[in-house]
Design an enzyme around this catalytic site. Structure first.
Site, PDB file in Angstrom:
ATOM      1  N   SER A  94      65.244  51.196   5.275  1.00 22.71           N
ATOM      2  CA  SER A  94      65.365  50.660   3.920  1.00 22.71           C
ATOM      3  C   SER A  94      66.047  51.634   2.973  1.00 22.71           C
ATOM      4  CB  SER A  94      63.979  50.307   3.373  1.00 22.71           C
ATOM      5  OG  SER A  94      63.142  51.452   3.354  1.00 22.71           O
ATOM      6  N   HIS A 117      68.946  45.836   7.235  1.00 22.25           N
ATOM      7  CA  HIS A 117      67.673  45.954   6.528  1.00 22.25           C
ATOM      8  C   HIS A 117      67.077  44.567   6.312  1.00 22.25           C
ATOM      9  CE1 HIS A 117      65.396  47.047   2.585  1.00 22.25           C
ATOM     10  NE2 HIS A 117      64.586  47.028   3.632  1.00 22.25           N
ATOM     11  N   GLU A 143      70.169  42.813   4.454  1.00 25.28           N
ATOM     12  CA  GLU A 143      71.079  43.727   3.774  1.00 25.28           C
ATOM     13  C   GLU A 143      71.797  44.531   4.859  1.00 25.28           C
ATOM     14  OE1 GLU A 143      70.353  46.363  -0.212  1.00 25.28           O
ATOM     15  OE2 GLU A 143      68.950  46.688   1.426  1.00 25.28           O
ATOM     16  N   ASN A 192      66.635  48.269  -2.847  1.00 24.60           N
ATOM     17  CA  ASN A 192      65.699  49.328  -3.207  1.00 24.60           C
ATOM     18  C   ASN A 192      66.219  50.228  -4.321  1.00 24.60           C
ATOM     19  OD1 ASN A 192      63.490  48.673  -1.664  1.00 24.60           O
ATOM     20  ND2 ASN A 192      64.235  49.751   0.141  1.00 24.60           N
TER      21      ASN A 192
END
Length: 304
Positions: free
Chosen positions: A128, A149, A161, A199
């Site tokens: 991540s 991800h 992702e 993130n």
């Protein structure tokens, strides 16, 4: 190190998933349901047993809702072979690792995978936040290393992702994008910067929610209700942090802080304290909120 070779253009048919936790088992389920042969690897037999039970239960719910036939459910489960040794992955087209979020441990795994996997295989990480370029540098096939991800739980969350390392080839990106769409995901693409897209935006918001709690701006309930009803988020940031895992949130914030060098990413002391106390969120029964465990003595306390 393995010998670099351009991957074949044929469709991905066999997938290896390393790590039989919630992320790995969910990814294995998606690949099997899409018709791939899947090797699910974990050194812990109990984790593999839990994964099979979880996958069977998840697919069973789809059958009960009429979204999947019983025959398709049975076929999907049969396509998953649980193994304890990564050597079993020597013939797969794509390997997706979903192990602990540690760069050193992942790099060691990629060195081993590079030696084992066939020259055309693509090596993907479900990280991540860790640099795909640095993971790829541990191999002799950096053009065939990519980030995938997934979001938790993978069978339900619609997004993948994809992160391109400095050397990831266009062909590998296209293959992985096509595979992601084949398993029913919407794809977004990020360049290899700390935290990628989601993130990079999400973790500072969660961190700020911890600061608001730490400094006494409001109660945890009001912070979460404010974000749910005021910004139409389905879950407040503190509850979401519990579901992600407070240890995971802290790890990503440290990657952002170290990688981008900006103090705005510095983790809130309350988040650090909760992790130190073992309050890791829903998976441990206690985080910002309690999930069936008695409350810890750790309470928000401002140092200001």
């Amino acid at each position: 190190m393995g010998t670099q070779a351009a991957p074949a253009t044929s469709e991905i048919a066999a997938v290896g998933v390393i790590g039989a936790g919630q992320m790995g088992s969910g990814i294995a389920q998606l690949a099997a349901a899409a018709g791939c042969g899947v090797f699910l690897v974990d050194s812990d037999p109990a984790a593999l047993s839990r994964a099979v039970a979880s996958i069977s239960s998840s697919l069973g719910r789809l059958v009960s809702k009429g979204q999947l036939s019983q025959a398709a459910c049975d076929d999907s489960v049969k396509r998953i072979k649980c193994v304890s040794d990564v050597q079993e992955l020597r013939g797969v087209d794509l390997v997706i690792e979903a192990i602990v979020e540690s760069e050193d441990i992942k790099k060691k795994l990629f060195v081993e995978l590079d030696r084992i996997a066939k020259p055309s295989a693509i090596l993907a990480s479900n990280t991540s936040s860790i640099s795909i370029t640095r993971l790829a540098s541990a191999t002799g096939r950096p053009s065939q290393v990519i980030g995938m991800h997934f979001f938790n739980p993978p069978p339900i969350m619609k997004l993948v992702e994809i992160i391109r390392g400095a050397d990831t080839s266009e062909e590998v990106f296209s293959q992985v994008k096509s595979f992601s769409e084949r398993i029913g995901k919407t794809v977004i693409c990020s360049q290899d910067y700390p935290g990628f897209i989601v993130n990079r935006i999400l973790m500072p918001m969660i961190n700020e929610a911890f600061w608001a709690l730490y400094t006494g701006v409001a109660t945890k309930e009001d912070i979460d209700t404010g974000m749910k009803l005021g910004t139409n988020h389905p879950m407040g940031p503190l509850q979401l942090a519990d579901f992600i895992g407070l240890d995971v949130c802290l790890s990503v914030l440290r990657v952002l802080h170290n990688g981008l060098g900006d103090n705005k990413y510095s983790p809130c002391p309350l988040l650090v304290q909760y992790v130190d106390a073992g309050r890791l969120g829903k998976k441990r029964g206690l985080g910002v909120y309690s999930y069936g465990r008695s409350s810890s003595s750790v309470k928000p306390k401002s140092s200001l």
